[in-house]
Design a protein around this motif. Structure first.
Motif, mmCIF file in Angstrom:
data_model
loop_
_atom_site.group_PDB
_atom_site.id
_atom_site.type_symbol
_atom_site.label_atom_id
_atom_site.label_comp_id
_atom_site.label_asym_id
_atom_site.label_seq_id
_atom_site.Cartn_x
_atom_site.Cartn_y
_atom_site.Cartn_z
ATOM 1 N N TYR A 35 1.202 46.566 -37.902
ATOM 2 C CA TYR A 35 0.672 45.649 -36.884
ATOM 3 C C TYR A 35 1.777 45.129 -35.974
ATOM 4 C CZ TYR A 35 -1.221 41.228 -35.068
ATOM 5 O OH TYR A 35 -1.603 40.180 -34.266
ATOM 6 N N VAL A 36 2.890 44.701 -36.548
ATOM 7 C CA VAL A 36 4.015 44.183 -35.768
ATOM 8 C C VAL A 36 4.530 45.247 -34.800
ATOM 9 C CG1 VAL A 36 6.453 43.534 -35.984
ATOM 10 C CG2 VAL A 36 4.741 42.410 -37.406
ATOM 11 N N SER A 37 4.712 46.471 -35.294
ATOM 12 C CA SER A 37 5.207 47.546 -34.443
ATOM 13 C C SER A 37 4.211 47.900 -33.348
ATOM 14 C CB SER A 37 5.517 48.785 -35.288
ATOM 15 O OG SER A 37 6.572 48.536 -36.195
ATOM 16 N N GLU A 38 2.925 47.912 -33.702
ATOM 17 C CA GLU A 38 1.900 48.259 -32.718
ATOM 18 C C GLU A 38 1.815 47.221 -31.609
ATOM 19 O OE1 GLU A 38 -2.719 49.844 -32.583
ATOM 20 O OE2 GLU A 38 -2.113 48.477 -34.185
ATOM 21 N N LEU A 39 1.893 45.940 -31.974
ATOM 22 C CA LEU A 39 1.879 44.892 -30.960
ATOM 23 C C LEU A 39 3.058 45.036 -30.001
ATOM 24 C CD1 LEU A 39 0.944 41.331 -32.293
ATOM 25 C CD2 LEU A 39 -0.088 42.597 -30.396
ATOM 26 N N MET A 40 4.244 45.258 -30.543
ATOM 27 C CA MET A 40 5.429 45.415 -29.704
ATOM 28 C C MET A 40 5.300 46.648 -28.818
ATOM 29 S SD MET A 40 8.254 43.652 -29.234
ATOM 30 C CE MET A 40 8.794 42.819 -30.741
ATOM 31 N N LEU A 41 4.777 47.717 -29.381
ATOM 32 C CA LEU A 41 4.594 48.953 -28.625
ATOM 33 C C LEU A 41 3.641 48.757 -27.455
ATOM 34 C CD1 LEU A 41 5.045 52.058 -28.464
ATOM 35 C CD2 LEU A 41 3.118 52.306 -30.019
ATOM 36 N N ARG A 42 2.567 48.018 -27.680
ATOM 37 C CA ARG A 42 1.555 47.834 -26.648
ATOM 38 C C ARG A 42 1.947 46.809 -25.588
ATOM 39 N NH1 ARG A 42 -3.776 48.713 -27.835
ATOM 40 N NH2 ARG A 42 -4.091 47.811 -25.762
ATOM 41 N N LEU A 43 2.692 45.794 -25.966
ATOM 42 C CA LEU A 43 2.944 44.691 -25.036
ATOM 43 C C LEU A 43 4.321 44.713 -24.377
ATOM 44 C CD1 LEU A 43 1.249 41.672 -26.867
ATOM 45 C CD2 LEU A 43 0.409 42.962 -24.898
ATOM 46 N N ALA A 44 5.291 45.385 -24.958
ATOM 47 C CA ALA A 44 6.623 45.442 -24.346
ATOM 48 C C ALA A 44 6.676 46.597 -23.350
ATOM 49 C CB ALA A 44 7.688 45.620 -25.429
ATOM 50 N N PRO A 45 6.858 46.328 -22.066
ATOM 51 C CA PRO A 45 6.924 47.414 -21.081
ATOM 52 C C PRO A 45 8.157 48.284 -21.308
ATOM 53 C CG PRO A 45 6.635 45.271 -20.007
ATOM 54 C CD PRO A 45 6.991 45.005 -21.429
ATOM 55 N N ARG A 46 8.071 49.519 -20.897
ATOM 56 C CA ARG A 46 9.210 50.419 -21.032
ATOM 57 C C ARG A 46 10.346 50.017 -20.092
ATOM 58 N NH1 ARG A 46 7.055 56.644 -21.697
ATOM 59 N NH2 ARG A 46 6.578 56.506 -23.931
ATOM 60 N N GLN A 47 11.561 50.154 -20.594
ATOM 61 C CA GLN A 47 12.800 49.934 -19.847
ATOM 62 C C GLN A 47 12.799 48.600 -19.105
ATOM 63 O OE1 GLN A 47 13.423 53.473 -17.465
ATOM 64 N NE2 GLN A 47 14.117 54.631 -19.236
ATOM 65 N N ASP A 48 12.284 47.597 -19.770
ATOM 66 C CA ASP A 48 12.266 46.242 -19.209
ATOM 67 C C ASP A 48 12.718 45.307 -20.334
ATOM 68 O OD1 ASP A 48 11.897 43.944 -17.822
ATOM 69 O OD2 ASP A 48 9.848 44.373 -17.196
ATOM 70 N N PRO A 49 14.019 45.098 -20.453
ATOM 71 C CA PRO A 49 14.557 44.393 -21.623
ATOM 72 C C PRO A 49 14.302 42.895 -21.599
ATOM 73 C CG PRO A 49 16.330 44.899 -20.092
ATOM 74 C CD PRO A 49 15.083 45.555 -19.545
ATOM 75 N N TYR A 50 13.097 42.504 -22.008
ATOM 76 C CA TYR A 50 12.781 41.089 -22.120
ATOM 77 C C TYR A 50 13.759 40.428 -23.097
ATOM 78 C CZ TYR A 50 8.286 41.154 -19.671
ATOM 79 O OH TYR A 50 7.302 41.242 -18.727
ATOM 80 N N SER A 51 14.207 39.272 -22.744
ATOM 81 C CA SER A 51 15.146 38.549 -23.596
ATOM 82 C C SER A 51 14.500 38.188 -24.933
ATOM 83 C CB SER A 51 15.611 37.268 -22.892
ATOM 84 O OG SER A 51 16.422 36.487 -23.730
ATOM 85 N N GLY A 52 15.164 38.564 -26.002
ATOM 86 C CA GLY A 52 14.744 38.114 -27.314
ATOM 87 C C GLY A 52 13.845 39.054 -28.087
ATOM 88 N N LEU A 53 13.285 40.097 -27.476
ATOM 89 C CA LEU A 53 12.352 40.961 -28.204
ATOM 90 C C LEU A 53 13.047 41.731 -29.325
ATOM 91 C CD1 LEU A 53 9.872 42.481 -25.604
ATOM 92 C CD2 LEU A 53 9.588 40.511 -27.105
ATOM 93 N N TYR A 54 14.225 42.263 -29.039
ATOM 94 C CA TYR A 54 14.959 43.009 -30.052
ATOM 95 C C TYR A 54 15.286 42.112 -31.250
ATOM 96 C CZ TYR A 54 18.975 45.569 -32.033
ATOM 97 O OH TYR A 54 19.849 46.208 -32.870
ATOM 98 N N GLU A 55 15.755 40.904 -30.959
ATOM 99 C CA GLU A 55 16.075 39.958 -32.028
ATOM 100 C C GLU A 55 14.820 39.530 -32.782
ATOM 101 O OE1 GLU A 55 17.061 39.752 -28.906
ATOM 102 O OE2 GLU A 55 19.245 39.987 -29.024
ATOM 103 N N LEU A 56 13.708 39.347 -32.054
ATOM 104 C CA LEU A 56 12.453 38.932 -32.678
ATOM 105 C C LEU A 56 11.946 39.985 -33.643
ATOM 106 C CD1 LEU A 56 9.994 37.073 -32.933
ATOM 107 C CD2 LEU A 56 9.070 38.121 -30.847
ATOM 108 N N TYR A 57 12.018 41.251 -33.252
ATOM 109 C CA TYR A 57 11.559 42.321 -34.134
ATOM 110 C C TYR A 57 12.420 42.381 -35.390
ATOM 111 C CZ TYR A 57 9.716 46.860 -35.557
ATOM 112 O OH TYR A 57 9.117 47.880 -36.255
ATOM 113 N N GLY A 58 13.732 42.241 -35.218
ATOM 114 C CA GLY A 58 14.618 42.247 -36.369
ATOM 115 C C GLY A 58 14.335 41.099 -37.316
ATOM 116 N N GLN A 59 13.998 39.951 -36.753
ATOM 117 C CA GLN A 59 13.718 38.779 -37.576
ATOM 118 C C GLN A 59 12.461 38.975 -38.419
ATOM 119 O OE1 GLN A 59 12.180 35.022 -35.664
ATOM 120 N NE2 GLN A 59 14.147 34.215 -36.360
#
Length: 260
Positions: free
Chosen positions: A93-117
């Motif tokens: 579920y976590v991966s699917e949400l990130m896949l669907r809502l994070a646009p490609r090549q648009d590095p929103y601040s904090g998403l990488y850290e949020l997924y790791g957390q």
């Protein structure tokens, strides 16, 4: 564009043609990107193939050519969480949400850290419902869709004793009567639950299901009307359960109320 020793999390991987894999990665510096990993299905490439599984943290090299990059090499940074049962579905579920809502090549601040957390919380066996509610809250905020959970859309402080729905554009809206869905469940959350979420305090057990449903309405709005496979899977398995006041039953149905 070249990617050299770029850190990333694997969100999704699927076979493509006979020996290749299509990947979606959440990178540290470039946001979500799609890649083609060629020739990784052979018997001598099992180490590389193991590094390209969902939830895996990797370091990779690649070259961007058009929409999809070409993978040149990858290695695991650490071992992916070994999840089973409800925790495995939560990871999906976590991966699917990130896949669907994070646009490609648009590095929103904090998403990488949020997924790791959230990945580490799942690894540690943290309570699933609360782990996912925090993730949903932080994801909405990081994508720029967030709102103040301690005040309603008109600026009035949230009343712990009142009930609220979450308007995707304006935040909490107080309701005078319950909104009931087709399964007979309330489609609102208590003000007490919203204040706990705003303050990052674990809500009362009875409040977690309400938070799940109101946050789901916000997520569904931003998903554009097309739901998630993880939501469909939970429905198909018949695992949508009503909340219970018993602490023992609460722990047993925690995941049921978390990702459906």
């Amino acid at each position: 564009m070249r990617y050299d020793a770029e850190a990333a999390y694997v969100l999704h991987a699927r076979p493509w043609r006979e020996t290749s894999v299509l990947l979606e990665l959440l990178t540290e510096h470039h946001g979500r990107i799609g890649l083609v990993a060629r020739g990784v299905q052979g018997p001598k490439r099992h180490v590389l193939r193991a590094a390209l599984q969902p939830l895996q943290h990797i370091r990779f090299d690649g070259v961007q050519r058009g929409e999809l990059a070409q993978l040149r090499g990858a290695e695991a940074i650490d071992a992916a969480p070994r999840l089973s049962s409800d925790a495995a579905l939560a990871g999906f579920y976590v991966s699917e949400l990130m896949l669907r809502l994070a646009p490609r090549q648009d590095p929103y601040s904090g998403l990488y850290e949020l997924y790791g957390q959230v990945r580490e919380r799942l690894r540690a066996g943290a309570a699933l419902a609360w782990t996912l509610r925090r993730f949903e809250r932080d994801l909405i905020e990081a994508l720029g869709f967030g709102f103040d959970l301690s005040h309603d859309g008109d600026g009035a402080p949230v009343d712990p004793a009142a009930r609220y729905r979450l308007d995707p554009e304006h935040g909490p809206r107080r309701v005078l009567s319950e909104r009931i869905d087709g399964g007979g469940r309330s489609r609102t959350a208590t003000g007490r639950a919203l204040l706990a979420l705003a303050g990052d305090r674990t809500p009362e057990a009875d409040d977690l299901a309400g938070l799940r449903r109101v946050l789901r309405e916000v997520l569904a709005h931003h998903l554009g009307g097309r739901g998630l496979k993880s939501w469909e899977l939970m429905s198909e398995l018949g695992r949508i359960a009503a909340p219970t006041r018993s602490a023992q039953a609460s722990s047993a149905t925690d995941a049921d109320d978390s990702v459906s």
